[in-house]
Design an enzyme around this catalytic site. Structure first.
Site, PDB file in Angstrom:
ATOM      1  N   ASP A 136     -70.406 -43.431   0.353  1.00  0.00           N
ATOM      2  CA  ASP A 136     -69.144 -42.830   0.765  1.00  0.00           C
ATOM      3  C   ASP A 136     -68.031 -43.626   0.086  1.00  0.00           C
ATOM      4  OD1 ASP A 136     -67.218 -41.241   1.853  1.00  0.00           O
ATOM      5  OD2 ASP A 136     -67.982 -41.328   3.897  1.00  0.00           O
TER       6      ASP A 136
HETATM    7  C1  BGC Z   1     -65.422 -38.913   3.462  1.00  0.00           C
HETATM    8  C2  BGC Z   1     -66.463 -38.088   2.739  1.00  0.00           C
HETATM    9  C3  BGC Z   1     -65.827 -37.441   1.524  1.00  0.00           C
HETATM   10  C4  BGC Z   1     -65.231 -38.514   0.647  1.00  0.00           C
HETATM   11  C5  BGC Z   1     -64.575 -37.969  -0.606  1.00  0.00           C
HETATM   12  C6  BGC Z   1     -64.684 -39.879   2.547  1.00  0.00           C
HETATM   13  O1  BGC Z   1     -63.591 -40.427   3.206  1.00  0.00           O
HETATM   14  O2  BGC Z   1     -66.030 -39.626   4.527  1.00  0.00           O
HETATM   15  O3  BGC Z   1     -66.985 -37.117   3.589  1.00  0.00           O
HETATM   16  O4  BGC Z   1     -66.754 -36.654   0.849  1.00  0.00           O
HETATM   17  O5  BGC Z   1     -64.239 -39.217   1.392  1.00  0.00           O
HETATM   18  O6  BGC Z   1     -63.473 -37.209  -0.275  1.00  0.00           O
END
Ligand code: BGC
Length: 739
Positions: A306
């Site tokens: 993530d």
């Molecule tokens: C989120 C993810 C997301 C990523 C990119 C993170 O803060 O937890 O679900 O895909 O950002 O936007």
């Protein structure tokens, strides 16, 4: 008690579902469902020999690595492996490392990039969110679909497959090839800020919906990403919280839907979660990534982290099973030095990069790159789909006879409430989508009103003049609930909800309106259950409309006027009080996740829900007439089929969601009183009866035995309970599992 081998041969291949019938299990397993109609009109052509099936069973689905690669890549598997061997032989360490992390903090040309290698024809990735449409990071407008929890309320995997495919097409139309969705985390508690991104509280239901979404998206040649692995269901402490969880709870409750994404849907990518599980951050958690995902499940794609706060190591992370650090190489840019210093073997680097290259080549990102195409977004077909899904996901919680609104008998409807004319499409975190336009509830009602006069009320408590208008009207529709300011992703948006209550000022408004005595219909919006006790008794109807997407206003109006049948069913329990649920701790840095939550927790405590899991009213009614099992003795490795007969006893065509739960009254394990094991749907005309066959594999009845370190099926009596919600199960039957 019989210990089930952890590696059983794979059996059923995925097949199309017909009228309905989704299926999943606690750990994978055979499952089929079919339906046929005995009389009257119905969906389909009167008789179908439908079959939907999921796969085996144990943790690997019986695959060894070679079989898993064929499953992941199809006929091209061998050729792709040879190409990867060649690439790895000619890439320098620095080249390899450049392909193992994102290229920059922010999106470039509308997507997050991971470098490829032009000389070798390796394309890299262009990644974009998200769970309800093309992420606004693209800089383009796109179709905003209803949030996942509303799609979960449709209990219709075939519809979800269409949504996945539509989002896949739109993702490609902005030039991206990797979709950062679906969110497969379970809704452990409705105060979770990202409740709206979840399909609901039950693993079988999430598994069926998630598989359908992934298959739909990947059929459009994008890589889907099952996120966030694992046990990620708190926002405010998401970067630090350590979730303590025993192996049985993890294996039976928090992971099976991820297993299905890997095994049944061949998901291309997995995203590790921000949080810790049992003392290890997920990106460096070798138990989760290497042992379970890699070894037990034989996942052949790649694991990305993530974003930003989601990585905690370099060599340690590679060894644990993380393949790509996003959105840039904060830690992984050090990997080349680690190889040079002898801290990491080049072979370990190669092994990690292999899954990444396999994804690029098996999904043909090299030969069939995504090409920008504005005409493929917000097409009439996608807008119509968004509206249809919104209709199917609306859950009618209460109806004292006021709905459907009869245009012929109604002169005037007053529309009130702070959300009536608000474009209310959900969180502003990573799942945000920017549409060209949104149809609000008021706009939808005005559009569909025909000759009925629609009078909107100004914001605030009703003035004496407003009270007179309401008193003179036939019906008042009050649109209440939550917005992006109340719930959403942590840190970058609103975070966790502070309470499950409808905001106090809104309840004050509602009380002032219901006191007038005009029949009152509440339309409730939000990303998860809201408490209804204390105010619902004063209303005449309540429709849960969630965040219904860009055409949600039309869908609300169609349900209210009866142009569409309410067929949504709750994918999460609505408790009477928050205290009825397990504690939601979004403050502590360490929390414990127990075995029970949702309906399983309420049932175990003998606590009635305000509205139980699976509940929803329609404008017609169904009787549950008969159940027959095809066996009363289940063999290990076998399956049973329940044939369930229902009748539409009302005067309108409707869709019933038939739910099959299994109880094990004499179990020597602590169990929930019942667990959903299969579900399916029948659409029946007034007076028509139909039979739905739901099949459950023996393997789906297994529990994880920590002492035996494997799945076991107890040789005891199992009770099958079938009905329209977790609390209304009029049909029962039983069988015994053989030792
Ligand atoms: C989120 C993810 C997301 C990523 C990119 C993170 O803060 O937890 O679900 O895909 O950002 O936007």
């Amino acid at each position: 008690m019989t210990r089930v081998a952890r590696r059983l041969p794979a059996s059923a291949a995925p097949a199309a579902l017909v009228v309905a019938a989704a299926f999943a299990c606690a750990c994978g397993g055979d499952g089929t469902a079919s339906s046929h109609v005995d009389s009257g009109e119905s969906t389909g052509s009167g008789s179908t020999d439908a079959s939907g099936s999921s796969s085996t069973a144990d943790d690997s689905g019986g695959d060894d690595a070679a079989a898993a690669r064929v499953r992941y890549c199809g006929d091209a598997a061998e050729q792709v492996e040879a190409r990867i061997d060649d690439a790895l032989a000619s890439l320098s360490t620095a080249d390899k490392v450049a392909m193992m992390h994102g290229a920059s903090l922010s999106v470039q040309d509308g997507a997050w990039r991971v470098e490829g290698n032009a000389a070798l024809g390796l394309p890299g990735f262009k990644m974009l969110d998200g769970p309800r449409g093309v992420g606004s990071g693209s800089g383009e407008t796109a179709t905003v679909f209803p949030v996942a929890i509303m799609r979960g309320a449709s209990w219709d995997p075939e519809l979800e497959r269409e949504v996945g495919a539509a989002i896949g097409r739109e993702i490609r139309s902005v030039g991206a090839d990797t979709l950062l969705a679906p969110t497969l985390n379970i809704l452990r508690h409705p105060r979770w800020g990202r409740a709206q991104e979840s399909y609901g509280e039950d693993t079988v239901h999430i598994g069926a919906m998630g598989v359908a979404f992934i298959e739909g998206a990947q059929s459009e040649r994008v890589i889907a990403t099952a996120k966030h692995f694992a046990a990620n269901s708190i926002e405010d402490t998401r970067f630090v919280v350590d979730v303590g969880i025993d192996e049985r709870t993890l294996r039976e409750i928090y992971l099976p839907h991820f297993f299905r994404a890997v095994h049944d849907a061949n998901v291309g990518a997995v995203m590790s979660a921000y949080n810790q599980v049992n003392g290890q951050y997920c990106d460096v958690n070798a138990v989760l990534l290497r042992e379970i995902l890699g070894e037990d499940w034989q996942f052949q794609g790649f694991v990305m982290s993530d974003w930003l706060k989601g990585t905690h190591g370099d060599v340690e992370a590679v060894r644990a099973g993380l393949d790509v650090e996003m959105p840039r190489g904060m830690h992984f840019s050090k990997l080349a030095d680690a190889v040079a210093d002898g801290e990491l073997d080049e072979a370990e680097l190669d092994e990690s990069l292999r899954g990444t290259l396999r994804a690029q080549l098996c999904f043909e990102l090299d030969s069939d790159p995504a090409v920008p195409d504005a005409a493929a977004r917000e097409t009439e077909a996608h807008l119509e789909l968004a509206e249809r899904v919104a209709e199917r996901g609306m859950v009618l919680l209460r109806n004292e006879g006021v709905l459907p609104l009869d245009r012929a008998a109604i002169g005037e409807i007053v529309v009130a409430g702070p959300l009536a004319d608000l474009p209310n499409i959900g969180d502003e975190g990573s799942s945000a989508v920017e549409p060209a336009e949104v149809v609000t509830a008021l706009e939808g009602i005005v559009d569909r009103a025909g000759a009925v006069t629609i009078t909107p009320l100004a914001a605030g408590l009703p003035t004496p003049a407003d009270e007179a208008i309401i008193a003179a009207a036939d019906v008042v529709v009050v649109v209440l609930g939550l917005t992006k300011d109340d719930e959403g992703e942590g840190v970058i948006a609103a975070g966790d909800r502070s309470s499950l209550a409808v905001p106090a000022a809104q309840l004050e408004l509602l009380a002032a309106i219901t006191a007038i005595g005009t029949p009152t219909v509440v339309v409730l919006e939000g990303g998860g259950p809201l408490l209804t006790a204390g105010w619902i008794e004063d209303t005449d109807a309540v429709l849960m409309a969630w965040y219904p997407g860009l055409r949600g206003g039309y869908a609300i109006a169609d349900i209210l006027f009866g142009d569409a049948e309410p067929s949504g069913r709750l994918p999460a329990s609505v408790p009477v009080a928050e205290a009825d649920l397990p504690e939601f701790d979004n403050v502590s840095e360490s929390v414990a996740y127990g075995y029970l939550h949702g309906y399983r927790h309420l049932d175990a405590n003998g606590t009635a829900a305000a509205f139980p899991f699976g509940y929803g009213l329609g404008y017609t009614t169904f009787s549950y007439d008969a159940i027959a099992l095809d066996t009363d003795e289940l063999e290990q490795g076998g399956s049973f089929t329940a044939s369930i007969e229902i009748t539409n006893t009302g005067s309108r065509t409707g869709i019933e969601t038939v739910q099959l739960y299994v109880a094990v009254p004499d179990s020597s394990f602590v169990r929930a009183p019942r667990d959903l094991r299969a579900f399916g749907q029948l659409e029946l005309a007034p007076g028509a009866s139909g039979t739905l066959d739901l099949t459950v594999a023996a393997r789906d009845l297994a529990v994880w035995d920590e002492h035996a370190d494997g799945w076991v099926i107890e040789p005891t009596t199992y009770t099958v309970q079938v009905g329209s919600s977790s609390a209304t199960l009029p049909l029962t039957a039983s069988f015994t599992a053989q030792p």
